[in-house]
Scaffold this active site. Structure first.
Site, short mmCIF file in Angstrom:
data_model
loop_
_atom_site.label_atom_id
_atom_site.label_comp_id
_atom_site.label_asym_id
_atom_site.label_seq_id
_atom_site.Cartn_x
_atom_site.Cartn_y
_atom_site.Cartn_z
N CYS A 264 0.82 -1.26 -0.07
CA CYS A 264 -0.12 -0.05 0.04
C CYS A 264 0.74 1.37 0.13
CB CYS A 264 -0.80 0.10 1.25
SG CYS A 264 -2.04 -1.46 1.29
N ALA A 265 1.62 1.43 -1.30
CA ALA A 265 2.67 2.35 -1.16
C ALA A 265 2.66 3.75 -0.99
CB ALA A 265 3.35 2.07 -2.43
N ALA A 266 1.33 4.23 -1.74
CA ALA A 266 1.31 5.69 -1.57
C ALA A 266 1.29 6.44 -0.16
CB ALA A 266 -0.25 6.36 -2.48
N CYS A 387 -0.87 3.22 11.62
CA CYS A 387 -1.00 4.42 12.20
C CYS A 387 -1.91 4.44 13.29
CB CYS A 387 -0.68 5.78 11.35
SG CYS A 387 -1.70 5.90 10.24
#
Length: 455
Positions: A264-266, A387
């Site tokens: 989930c790179a962005a 997060c």
């Protein structure tokens, strides 16, 4: 308040001043976030693109964050001081008044300039007939101060209850830390230098950077500065990334030549950090949002990493749509989550997040873990991170995965990653503000070697 004073214009006509422009921009951002459910991050990005001066861009962000960290206090002032509630058509005016209050308290900007610029912003927004009201309310705030409210009055009751249930001894400190302005964290691109040398450059231009043990690429700025003021930012020598996010790459412990997936790179911070550490990685950066994947490419280009990764837009759970069948040696899953660990940076989470979202996020996280585990090579590792500070998304999520996945095993992470909620093999949790960092969860999972998984 005297009605004559209330509706009168300010003493003399005012011309548009440069100082009104960031106030107008902040008002429009807050109107979109507070009244139309828009994302703070997206609205800020759009608004800041229209401002040439980096100081104005920084001021817009600071004002918006100050408002969203304590909107109930400002609304209490409006309720106490206005003869009648603002009409629906005056929502933009409400946002402007909150902008004005925030500059006076807690930001503590010079009062005369803040009031004058905010009144002029009312005119710039086409609200000349309400400029006198804005002037009167802000001057009252100067005279009397804003009303005090019970702590954390703007937090949703359901979220407070969840935090108290998960962290009974730490709940108050979590809420308090989440309402404080965070420091600015930098990540030095080790392909172009090191943090010690970069710290010296900061010192030379009057910026104090703090070295933090255990974070090999990080510097902490206790007094944030606009990115345009950072030496070499445009050339890719440094990035802005919280220290807790930088620890994700430490948890992965990758070596050169590995085939690695950022699932989930962005917007690309972790993928870029991986390549800064090991430029020879065979890295795939995957994200479901094609538009946000373009942000990853922009990040790579600025850092000089544009040719070093494969970017794919697809749903990570739909393996047939993107996976070529070649296993990965290491995977990082920075999973979609409640963002409850970064409320100090994204206070609009308190406006937009609903309790029903949590179950949906937990289910999605489980699907991502199950799908991506199939793409991991025997003996490989998967780092799961969020997060969030909610245990259903974190250690309980990992415990459930380990229970249903026979060839998986949790690996211990050292104390530098945070506290162990229950069992250290189920990950580590950092709470907001600890060591100046965001709230983050980390777990490293190891897939059984082929000789074992094949038994």
């Amino acid at each position: 308040m005297d009605a004559e004073i209330w509706w009168s214009a300010v003493d003399a006509p005012m011309t548009v001043t440069p100082g009104s422009q960031p106030r107008i921009a902040a008002t429009r951002v807050l109107d979109a976030v507070l009244h139309h459910g828009r994302s703070l991050k997206a609205e800020l990005t759009s608004a800041q693109q229209g401002l040439d001066d980096p100081r104005d861009r920084a001021l817009v962000e600071a004002i918006c964050l100050a408002v969203l960290r304590q909107p109930a206090r400002f609304d209490a002032a409006l309720a106490a001081w206005m003869p009648r509630p603002l009409a629906r058509r005056d929502r933009e005016l409400r946002a402007l008044l909150l902008v004005g209050f925030a500059q006076l308290d807690p930001m503590g900007l010079p009062a005369h300039a803040a009031v004058a610029a905010t009144v002029e912003a009312a005119r710039g927004l086409g609200r000349d007939h309400q400029a006198g009201m804005v002037n009167a309310l802000l001057r009252r705030a100067l005279r009397e101060g804003l009303p005090a409210l019970e702590s954390h009055a703007h937090w949703p009751a359901w979220l407070c209850s969840r935090i108290e249930g998960d962290w009974p001894a730490e709940a108050e400190s979590i809420l308090t830390a989440s309402e404080q302005a965070p420091p600015m964290w930098l990540r030095v691109n080790r392909q172009q230098g090191n943090r010690e040398a970069y710290r010296a450059e900061l010192t030379a231009v009057g910026i104090e950077g703090v070295l933090v043990d255990g974070l090999d690429d990080a510097l902490r700025l206790d007094a944030p500065v606009p990115v345009a003021g950072l030496p070499g930012f445009a050339e890719g020598r440094v990035s802005v990334q919280d220290g807790a996010a930088q620890r994700v790459v430490d948890a992965m412990a990758v070596d050169g030549g590995m085939r690695v997936l950022d699932a989930c790179a962005a917007p690309g911070g972790k993928a870029a950090h991986l390549l800064e550490r090991e430029s020879s990685l065979d890295l795939t950066a995957l994200d479901i949002d094609r538009r946000r994947l373009r942000q990853v490419q922009t990040t790579f280009d600025r850092l000089g990493l544009g040719a070093d990764a494969r970017l794919l837009a697809a749903d990570a759970t739909d393996l047939a749509a993107w996976w070529d069948g070649v296993p990965f040696d290491a995977i990082v899953l920075d999973a979609p989550c409640s963002a409850t660990g970064i409320i100090r940076r994204q206070p609009d989470v308190l406006l937009h997040r609903r309790e029903s979202d949590i179950d949906n996020l937990v289910a999605l996280q489980g699907r991502l873990l199950d799908a991506l585990w199939q793409t991991l090579a025997p003996g490989g590792s998967l780092v799961y991170t969020t997060c969030s500070i909610l245990r259903d998304e974190n250690d309980r999520q990992i415990a459930a995965f380990l229970a249903r996945t026979s060839d998986s095993q949790g690996e211990a992470l050292e104390e530098g990653f945070g506290r162990a909620p229950e069992n250290e093999t189920h990950g580590r949790q950092r709470l907001p503000g600890e060591d100046g960092m965001d709230g983050f969860f980390y777990a490293r999972l190891r897939k059984a070697p082929a000789s074992v998984s094949g038994e």
